[in-house]
Design a protein around this motif. Structure first.
Motif, PDB file in Angstrom:
ATOM      1  N   ILE A 167       0.877  -1.173   0.000  1.00 56.68           N
ATOM      2  CA  ILE A 167       0.000   0.000   0.000  1.00 56.68           C
ATOM      3  C   ILE A 167       0.907   1.214   0.000  1.00 56.68           C
ATOM      4  O   ILE A 167       1.742   1.376   0.891  1.00 56.68           O
ATOM      5  N   ILE A 168       0.757   2.049  -1.022  1.00 59.19           N
ATOM      6  CA  ILE A 168       1.694   3.143  -1.248  1.00 59.19           C
ATOM      7  C   ILE A 168       0.968   4.468  -1.404  1.00 59.19           C
ATOM      8  O   ILE A 168      -0.231   4.503  -1.678  1.00 59.19           O
ATOM      9  N   VAL A 169       1.713   5.541  -1.231  1.00 54.36           N
ATOM     10  CA  VAL A 169       1.255   6.897  -1.534  1.00 54.36           C
ATOM     11  C   VAL A 169       1.976   7.308  -2.813  1.00 54.36           C
ATOM     12  O   VAL A 169       3.212   7.232  -2.885  1.00 54.36           O
ATOM     13  N   ILE A 170       1.207   7.721  -3.821  1.00 52.19           N
ATOM     14  CA  ILE A 170       1.786   8.021  -5.128  1.00 52.19           C
ATOM     15  C   ILE A 170       0.952   9.108  -5.802  1.00 52.19           C
ATOM     16  O   ILE A 170      -0.228   9.287  -5.478  1.00 52.19           O
ATOM     17  N   ASP A 171       1.553   9.824  -6.720  1.00 52.39           N
ATOM     18  CA  ASP A 171       0.831  10.797  -7.527  1.00 52.39           C
ATOM     19  C   ASP A 171      -0.165  10.049  -8.406  1.00 52.39           C
ATOM     20  O   ASP A 171       0.158   9.006  -8.973  1.00 52.39           O
ATOM     21  N   SER A 172      -1.384  10.545  -8.516  1.00 52.84           N
ATOM     22  CA  SER A 172      -2.439   9.837  -9.232  1.00 52.84           C
ATOM     23  C   SER A 172      -2.146   9.688 -10.724  1.00 52.84           C
ATOM     24  O   SER A 172      -2.717   8.815 -11.378  1.00 52.84           O
ATOM     25  N   ARG A 173      -1.245  10.488 -11.271  1.00 54.60           N
ATOM     26  CA  ARG A 173      -0.940  10.404 -12.706  1.00 54.60           C
ATOM     27  C   ARG A 173       0.126   9.370 -13.024  1.00 54.60           C
ATOM     28  O   ARG A 173       0.360   9.061 -14.187  1.00 54.60           O
ATOM     29  N   ASN A 181      -3.849  15.605   4.703  1.00 55.25           N
ATOM     30  CA  ASN A 181      -3.159  16.510   3.782  1.00 55.25           C
ATOM     31  C   ASN A 181      -3.749  16.475   2.380  1.00 55.25           C
ATOM     32  O   ASN A 181      -3.217  17.117   1.482  1.00 55.25           O
ATOM     33  N   GLY A 182      -4.825  15.699   2.157  1.00 54.09           N
ATOM     34  CA  GLY A 182      -5.529  15.738   0.883  1.00 54.09           C
ATOM     35  C   GLY A 182      -5.405  14.510  -0.003  1.00 54.09           C
ATOM     36  O   GLY A 182      -5.892  14.520  -1.124  1.00 54.09           O
ATOM     37  N   ALA A 183      -4.786  13.437   0.470  1.00 50.56           N
ATOM     38  CA  ALA A 183      -4.671  12.226  -0.346  1.00 50.56           C
ATOM     39  C   ALA A 183      -6.014  11.508  -0.393  1.00 50.56           C
ATOM     40  O   ALA A 183      -6.783  11.531   0.567  1.00 50.56           O
ATOM     41  N   LYS A 184      -6.296  10.877  -1.523  1.00 46.41           N
ATOM     42  CA  LYS A 184      -7.528  10.112  -1.708  1.00 46.41           C
ATOM     43  C   LYS A 184      -7.213   8.626  -1.634  1.00 46.41           C
ATOM     44  O   LYS A 184      -6.163   8.179  -2.079  1.00 46.41           O
ATOM     45  N   LEU A 185      -8.155   7.849  -1.095  1.00 52.24           N
ATOM     46  CA  LEU A 185      -7.992   6.404  -0.980  1.00 52.24           C
ATOM     47  C   LEU A 185      -8.618   5.712  -2.186  1.00 52.24           C
ATOM     48  O   LEU A 185      -9.675   6.122  -2.659  1.00 52.24           O
ATOM     49  N   SER A 186      -7.981   4.636  -2.649  1.00 55.18           N
ATOM     50  CA  SER A 186      -8.639   3.796  -3.647  1.00 55.18           C
ATOM     51  C   SER A 186      -9.715   2.988  -2.921  1.00 55.18           C
ATOM     52  O   SER A 186      -9.714   2.867  -1.695  1.00 55.18           O
ATOM     53  N   ASN A 187     -10.652   2.419  -3.677  1.00 51.39           N
ATOM     54  CA  ASN A 187     -11.747   1.669  -3.058  1.00 51.39           C
ATOM     55  C   ASN A 187     -11.233   0.471  -2.264  1.00 51.39           C
ATOM     56  O   ASN A 187     -11.725   0.188  -1.175  1.00 51.39           O
ATOM     57  N   THR A 188     -10.243  -0.235  -2.789  1.00 55.13           N
ATOM     58  CA  THR A 188      -9.708  -1.413  -2.109  1.00 55.13           C
ATOM     59  C   THR A 188      -9.030  -1.023  -0.801  1.00 55.13           C
ATOM     60  O   THR A 188      -9.235  -1.677   0.228  1.00 55.13           O
ATOM     61  N   VAL A 189      -8.243   0.017  -0.819  1.00 50.65           N
ATOM     62  CA  VAL A 189      -7.563   0.461   0.402  1.00 50.65           C
ATOM     63  C   VAL A 189      -8.586   0.964   1.415  1.00 50.65           C
ATOM     64  O   VAL A 189      -8.448   0.723   2.622  1.00 50.65           O
ATOM     65  N   LYS A 190      -9.620   1.624   0.955  1.00 52.19           N
ATOM     66  CA  LYS A 190     -10.675   2.096   1.846  1.00 52.19           C
ATOM     67  C   LYS A 190     -11.344   0.914   2.553  1.00 52.19           C
ATOM     68  O   LYS A 190     -11.581   0.951   3.763  1.00 52.19           O
ATOM     69  N   ASN A 191     -11.612  -0.172   1.808  1.00 50.39           N
ATOM     70  CA  ASN A 191     -12.215  -1.360   2.408  1.00 50.39           C
ATOM     71  C   ASN A 191     -11.263  -2.028   3.402  1.00 50.39           C
ATOM     72  O   ASN A 191     -11.702  -2.479   4.470  1.00 50.39           O
ATOM     73  N   LEU A 192      -9.976  -2.114   3.077  1.00 49.48           N
ATOM     74  CA  LEU A 192      -8.998  -2.696   3.999  1.00 49.48           C
ATOM     75  C   LEU A 192      -8.930  -1.904   5.302  1.00 49.48           C
ATOM     76  O   LEU A 192      -8.907  -2.472   6.396  1.00 49.48           O
ATOM     77  N   LEU A 193      -8.886  -0.595   5.182  1.00 52.76           N
ATOM     78  CA  LEU A 193      -8.800   0.268   6.354  1.00 52.76           C
ATOM     79  C   LEU A 193     -10.065   0.144   7.214  1.00 52.76           C
ATOM     80  O   LEU A 193      -9.988   0.074   8.437  1.00 52.76           O
ATOM     81  N   HIS A 194     -11.214   0.065   6.558  1.00 51.86           N
ATOM     82  CA  HIS A 194     -12.483  -0.087   7.257  1.00 51.86           C
ATOM     83  C   HIS A 194     -12.525  -1.423   8.010  1.00 51.86           C
ATOM     84  O   HIS A 194     -12.962  -1.473   9.163  1.00 51.86           O
ATOM     85  N   ASN A 195     -12.047  -2.509   7.375  1.00 50.68           N
ATOM     86  CA  ASN A 195     -12.050  -3.821   8.023  1.00 50.68           C
ATOM     87  C   ASN A 195     -11.100  -3.867   9.215  1.00 50.68           C
ATOM     88  O   ASN A 195     -11.408  -4.496  10.228  1.00 50.68           O
ATOM     89  N   ILE A 196      -9.947  -3.222   9.113  1.00 48.22           N
ATOM     90  CA  ILE A 196      -8.993  -3.196  10.224  1.00 48.22           C
ATOM     91  C   ILE A 196      -9.549  -2.432  11.418  1.00 48.22           C
ATOM     92  O   ILE A 196      -9.414  -2.855  12.561  1.00 48.22           O
ATOM     93  N   LYS A 197     -10.203  -1.310  11.159  1.00 51.98           N
ATOM     94  CA  LYS A 197     -10.720  -0.487  12.260  1.00 51.98           C
ATOM     95  C   LYS A 197     -11.908  -1.142  12.967  1.00 51.98           C
ATOM     96  O   LYS A 197     -12.171  -0.859  14.115  1.00 51.98           O
TER      97      LYS A 197
END
Length: 77
Positions: free
Chosen positions: A19-25, A59-75
């Motif tokens: 799971i990484i932080v990267i420029d969307s382009r 700081n304004g980063a957006k989550l992909s749908n998969t990462v959002k689901n992973l984070l939701h399941n962990i919490k």
């Protein structure tokens, strides 16, 4: 815009993701700004650096749908 998304590793049919932080382009397996977690769908092993992810989201980063689901399941565990 920064995105928090998956970067694929592993062999064919045995994918492992970072799971990484990267420029969307940038491309999927491009050079990441920061690595904030690990996900193995075969063993369902997940390791997330939640404080660092929350810092990037604030700081304004957006989550992909998969990462959002992973984070939701962990919490919810």
């Amino acid at each position: 815009m920064l995105k928090i998304r998956l970067k694929r590793y592993g062999r064919k049919k045995q994918a492992i993701y970072r799971i990484i932080v990267i420029d969307s382009r940038k491309r999927r397996n491009g050079r990441a700004l920061e690595e904030v977690g690990f996900y193995n769908p075969l063993t369902n092993e997940t390791k997330l650096n939640i404080p660092q992810i929350e810092k990037r989201i604030n700081n304004g980063a957006k989550l992909s749908n998969t990462v959002k689901n992973l984070l939701h399941n962990i919490k919810n565990i």
